[in-house]
Design a protein around this motif. Structure first.
Motif, short mmCIF file in Angstrom:
data_model
loop_
_atom_site.label_atom_id
_atom_site.label_comp_id
_atom_site.label_asym_id
_atom_site.label_seq_id
_atom_site.Cartn_x
_atom_site.Cartn_y
_atom_site.Cartn_z
N THR A 125 0.80 -1.23 0.00
CA THR A 125 0.00 0.00 0.00
C THR A 125 0.83 1.27 0.00
O THR A 125 0.34 2.32 -0.41
N THR A 126 2.09 1.20 0.47
CA THR A 126 2.85 2.41 0.76
C THR A 126 4.00 2.58 -0.21
O THR A 126 4.98 1.83 -0.17
N ILE A 127 3.90 3.58 -1.08
CA ILE A 127 4.94 3.81 -2.07
C ILE A 127 6.19 4.43 -1.43
O ILE A 127 6.11 5.10 -0.41
N LEU A 128 7.34 4.17 -2.04
CA LEU A 128 8.63 4.71 -1.62
C LEU A 128 9.01 4.31 -0.20
O LEU A 128 9.77 5.00 0.48
N SER A 129 8.48 3.20 0.26
CA SER A 129 8.87 2.68 1.56
C SER A 129 10.02 1.70 1.37
O SER A 129 10.49 1.46 0.26
N TRP B 251 4.98 10.86 -0.64
CA TRP B 251 4.96 11.93 -1.62
C TRP B 251 4.74 13.29 -0.95
O TRP B 251 5.14 14.31 -1.47
N LYS B 252 4.10 13.29 0.20
CA LYS B 252 3.80 14.56 0.86
C LYS B 252 4.80 14.91 1.95
O LYS B 252 4.89 16.07 2.37
N SER B 253 5.56 13.95 2.45
CA SER B 253 6.51 14.20 3.51
C SER B 253 7.70 13.25 3.37
O SER B 253 7.54 12.11 2.93
N ASN B 254 8.89 13.72 3.74
CA ASN B 254 10.06 12.84 3.71
C ASN B 254 10.42 12.31 5.08
O ASN B 254 11.48 11.72 5.28
N PRO C 197 12.97 6.17 3.27
CA PRO C 197 14.26 5.52 3.50
C PRO C 197 15.39 6.57 3.48
O PRO C 197 15.29 7.60 2.82
N LYS C 198 16.45 6.30 4.18
CA LYS C 198 17.50 7.30 4.39
C LYS C 198 18.06 7.88 3.09
O LYS C 198 18.40 9.06 3.03
N GLN C 199 18.15 7.06 2.05
CA GLN C 199 18.76 7.54 0.81
C GLN C 199 17.91 8.61 0.11
O GLN C 199 18.40 9.30 -0.79
N TYR C 200 16.64 8.78 0.53
CA TYR C 200 15.77 9.76 -0.12
C TYR C 200 15.50 10.98 0.75
O TYR C 200 14.92 11.96 0.28
N ARG C 201 15.93 10.94 2.00
CA ARG C 201 15.54 12.01 2.93
C ARG C 201 16.22 13.34 2.66
O ARG C 201 15.79 14.38 3.16
N ASN C 202 17.30 13.36 1.89
CA ASN C 202 17.99 14.61 1.61
C ASN C 202 17.32 15.41 0.51
O ASN C 202 17.75 16.51 0.18
#
Length: 328
Positions: free
Chosen positions: A210-214, A253-256, A260-265
């Protein structure tokens, strides 16, 4: 459907921009009810299966304090996520007519929930989650009995956690351990452990993707998640998989915050959009909509044409349709 289901959501502040689309996805799940406790005005969209209990945040905190016999006084309504394990107990009188109660979030669009929550599944299990071996804060269903309503009291020092004004992720972390305390053990050993606790029996945890980019590995075994999702007349599909989905949880998509750590920047995709909702909610009943990094947008005409032709067909045909879209 014989089992009656209610989803309980306390929500305070301001409705999200997509609230009318959220309601539309609830509306198509006509045999499931939603119960909101909120200080927000009634949304423009209306669904017969959504009830709003108008209450101020301060009054709701007082209600919680009285029911749980603690001091519940957070400044930020995000703390309400920690309250999810106790919602069945706090609102036990209002939900007594239901067979199952659920907690959930607003940053979702529902597909056909009953396609997944069949009476066969509900009759067999007492707790149903949408992740493997842990509860998910965006959706979890519990049989409406005293054991489940009071399961949160099995959390050691639960009063201290709920009295703490800061968000502690209680709904997914410590509450999960009541039902799957030995989740890293093999199935046969978990069944053996379950002899010691009724809370560990008749539980069903199955990843629903259900959860994208997880950090969850997707259906195809990769870390690449679908980036286009289609909602059409109560069905939720995407551009990569030949199946329906229970719901889309689009928080990343609405919050970082939980990326995952590689996308938080990087800033979340929706933070850069001048306008998030680019569809007329009054028309999506017939036209549907698309969800992606570009927000909520109209269905592409090529997709809409195919969906329109097959709108009254079986789920198998819809799966076939999505495979055609994916190959184009």
């Amino acid at each position: 459907m014989n089992n009656k289901i209610v989803i309980v959501i306390p929500y305070f502040g301001r409705w999200p921009d997509w609230i009318n689309l959220f309601i539309e996805s609830c509306k198509f799940n006509h045999d499931i009810d939603w119960l909101f406790y909120t200080d927000c005005p009634l949304p423009e969209n209306y669904a017969h299966n959504i009830e709003y209990k108008q209450i101020s945040f301060s009054a709701y905190k007082q209600l919680v304090s009285q029911e749980l016999e603690i001091e519940f006084n957070p400044k930020d309504s995000y703390k309400l996520c920690d309250l999810k394990p106790a919602l069945g107990y706090i609102h036990r009188t209002e939900i007594e007519q239901y067979d199952f109660f659920c907690f959930g979030d607003l940053d979702v669009i529902y597909g056909d929930l009953r396609y997944f929550l069949t009476d066969q599944l509900l009759n067999k299990y007492d707790v149903i989650g949408t992740h493997n071996l842990r509860l998910s804060g965006h959706f979890c269903a519990f049989r409406n009995n005293q054991r489940n309503r009071e399961a949160f009291k099995k959390i050691k020092n639960w009063q201290t956690y709920l009295s703490n004004p800061h968000h502690l992720s209680l709904d997914e972390s410590k509450f999960s351990k009541i039902f799957v305390p030995h989740r890293k053990h093999p199935n046969w050993l978990r069944k053996l452990w379950s002899i010691s606790s009724r809370h560990q029996r008749k539980v069903y945890f199955r990843e629903q993707y259900t959860t994208i980019l997880s950090s969850i590995t997707w259906l195809d075994g990769t870390k690449i998640h679908p980036q286009e999702w289609y909602w059409y007349k109560g069905k939720l599909l995407n551009n990569r998989n030949e199946r329906e989905f229970m719901y889309l949880h689009f928080m990343n998509w609405k919050s970082n915050r939980w990326l995952p750590k590689q996308y938080r920047n990087k800033p979340p995709a929706w933070s850069k959009l001048p306008k998030l909702v680019n569809v007329n909610w009054q028309a999506v009943n017939e036209d549907g909509f698309q969800i992606s990094e570009k927000g909520f947008t109209p269905l592409k005409q090529s997709i809409k044409d195919k969906l329109t032709k097959l709108s009254n067909t079986t789920n198998n045909n819809l799966y076939l349709l999505l495979s055609i879209i994916t190959l184009q």
